[in-house]
Design a protein around this motif. Structure first.
Motif, mmCIF file in Angstrom:
data_model
loop_
_atom_site.group_PDB
_atom_site.id
_atom_site.type_symbol
_atom_site.label_atom_id
_atom_site.label_comp_id
_atom_site.label_asym_id
_atom_site.label_seq_id
_atom_site.Cartn_x
_atom_site.Cartn_y
_atom_site.Cartn_z
ATOM 1 N N THR A 91 0.945 -1.431 0.146
ATOM 2 C CA THR A 91 -0.023 0.196 -0.094
ATOM 3 C C THR A 91 0.986 1.282 -0.010
ATOM 4 O O THR A 91 0.506 2.117 -0.629
ATOM 5 N N PRO A 92 1.873 1.466 0.921
ATOM 6 C CA PRO A 92 2.508 2.565 0.748
ATOM 7 C C PRO A 92 3.121 2.924 -0.647
ATOM 8 O O PRO A 92 2.988 4.267 -0.963
ATOM 9 N N ARG A 93 3.591 2.069 -1.324
ATOM 10 C CA ARG A 93 4.193 2.281 -2.477
ATOM 11 C C ARG A 93 3.137 2.765 -3.452
ATOM 12 O O ARG A 93 3.123 3.617 -4.518
ATOM 13 N N ALA A 94 1.844 1.864 -3.420
ATOM 14 C CA ALA A 94 0.715 2.329 -4.180
ATOM 15 C C ALA A 94 0.123 3.662 -4.035
ATOM 16 O O ALA A 94 -0.944 4.152 -4.852
ATOM 17 N N THR A 95 0.365 4.400 -2.915
ATOM 18 C CA THR A 95 -0.236 5.686 -2.656
ATOM 19 C C THR A 95 1.039 6.801 -2.549
ATOM 20 O O THR A 95 0.537 7.820 -2.316
ATOM 21 N N SER A 96 1.854 6.511 -3.409
ATOM 22 C CA SER A 96 3.216 7.597 -3.404
ATOM 23 C C SER A 96 3.299 8.129 -4.390
ATOM 24 O O SER A 96 4.283 8.780 -5.131
ATOM 25 N N PHE A 97 1.925 8.311 -5.295
ATOM 26 C CA PHE A 97 2.052 9.136 -6.731
ATOM 27 C C PHE A 97 0.596 9.821 -6.763
ATOM 28 O O PHE A 97 -0.207 9.552 -6.183
ATOM 29 N N SER A 98 0.658 10.661 -7.588
ATOM 30 C CA SER A 98 -0.860 11.265 -8.011
ATOM 31 C C SER A 98 -0.874 11.355 -9.510
ATOM 32 O O SER A 98 0.045 11.045 -10.368
#
Length: 361
Positions: free
Chosen positions: A163-170
């Protein structure tokens, strides 16, 4: 929160890529077509797997096979979408300028499903391996409820790591520099992307995968050795149990003994088939996921082999080819169940195959 570069373009000054953009498109399209050949039927077969296992006696190993089929089903659904999008992108359709961004987003779900499938297969190998190595100590260790807890816990653990990697962009829309008349959907990475991506690549895709492979190989060896030892024991027992010519004995006791022997033989034969089924599922997984493990290791040791770096085209092509082996892996398990699981086979023949072809059992 600062943002870093867009992943769509390779930074200037990184050198020439190993594979050109045009060649990468052609190869990716070819591999994605091969993915569809296996992923589409794999979706259907894994749905059948789930339906049959849910409608048969649910024990410890059945829970594992349901979890494995669910993971493979989700992976194949996403992989099918990814392959279709990649083929459209390879043909450079006029409306497909945002397809690479969509492909990037699909990879998170595919990674989660594939990692969960690997963890579940590892648990299957561990369960069967311990049952062979320590049969008396593990007789009551594995049951349905514990297996449900383990499978759910494995999924939640991998989800927490991903999850942390999957939420580190926009996602952002910007004017397309090619014509300035339409919008281009791009990915902007946050500063946290680098550490989280490194953690995911090193821990989840390298350390955990290597541990899983070691466990699967050791347990597969134990299962194979246990099956060979069991066959030798049965052979010796049958040789020693040959009746003496002209001998007489108590008919009632002999009949009772023969009945117990037959019951024991049926139980041993059933356990042997369960072992063979688990062993082959594990071996298939090890064989067809080895390329993904090697590619993940290469990502760790070669910083240019990743999205946004010099070898980005090679990265996309190689992981497209690896998706072919993933789809074959998810496709093959159904045939293992049909071959070695009599309850699975009987339910399939009576309730699915029989109804499709209007065959009365």
């Amino acid at each position: 929160m600062n943002e870093s570069k867009n992943f769509m373009s390779v930074p200037a000054g990184m050198g020439d890529p190993i594979i050109s953009y045009d060649v990468a498109n052609i190869l990716t399209g070819m591999f994605c077509f091969m993915v569809l050949v296996f992923s589409v039927p794999a979706v259907v077969l894994n749905i059948i797997n789930i339906v049959i296992f849910v409608n048969t006696k649910i024990d410890s190993i059945t829970v594992c096979f349901i979890s494995l089929s669910l993971s493979d089903l989700v992976a194949m659904l996403l992989l099918t979408k990814t392959a279709m999008v990649s083929i459209m992108r390879a043909f450079e359709v006029s409306w497909g300028k945002n397809l690479r961004t969509y492909l990037f987003l699909f990879t998170f779900g595919i990674g989660l499903s594939v990692d969960t499938s690997s963890a579940t297969t590892t648990y299957i190998a561990l369960q069967r391996g311990l049952c062979v190595a320590l049969p008396f100590l593990t007789r009551h260790l594995f049951n349905r409820n514990r297996s449900v807890i383990v499978c759910v816990s494995l999924f939640l653990f991998i989800l927490a790591c991903s999850t942390p990697r999957a939420t580190s962009f926009s996602l952002k829309n910007i004017p397309d520099p090619a014509d300035n008349t339409s919008l281009l959907l791009i990915v902007k990475f946050f500063e946290t992307w680098g550490p989280f991506d490194s953690f995911y690549t090193i821990f989840v895709k390298t350390v955990l995968v290597c541990i899983e492979f070691c466990v699967m190989i050791v347990c597969a060896s134990l299962i194979s050795y246990g099956m060979q030892s069991s066959m030798k024991l049965k052979l010796n027992s049958s040789t020693q149990a040959q009746p003496t010519v002209g001998g007489h004995g108590n008919t009632t006791e002999d009949g009772k003994s023969n009945g117990e022997d037959q019951s024991q033989k049926k139980k041993e034969a059933k356990e042997s088939l369960v072992m063979k089924q688990s062993l082959i599922v594990v071996l298939i997984h090890v064989i067809f996921t080895t390329p993904r493990m090697l590619a993940s290791l290469y990502v760790v040791f070669e910083p240019r082999y990743r999205v946004g770096a010099q070898y980005q085209n090679l990265y996309f092509v190689s992981f497209s080819s690896i998706s072919v082996t993933d789809s074959i892996n998810a496709f093959a398990n159904f045939f293992v169940y049909v071959r070695f699981n009599s309850k699975f086979r009987n339910y399939f023949m009576a309730n699915i195959y029989g109804r499709i072809f209007n065959i009365k059992s």
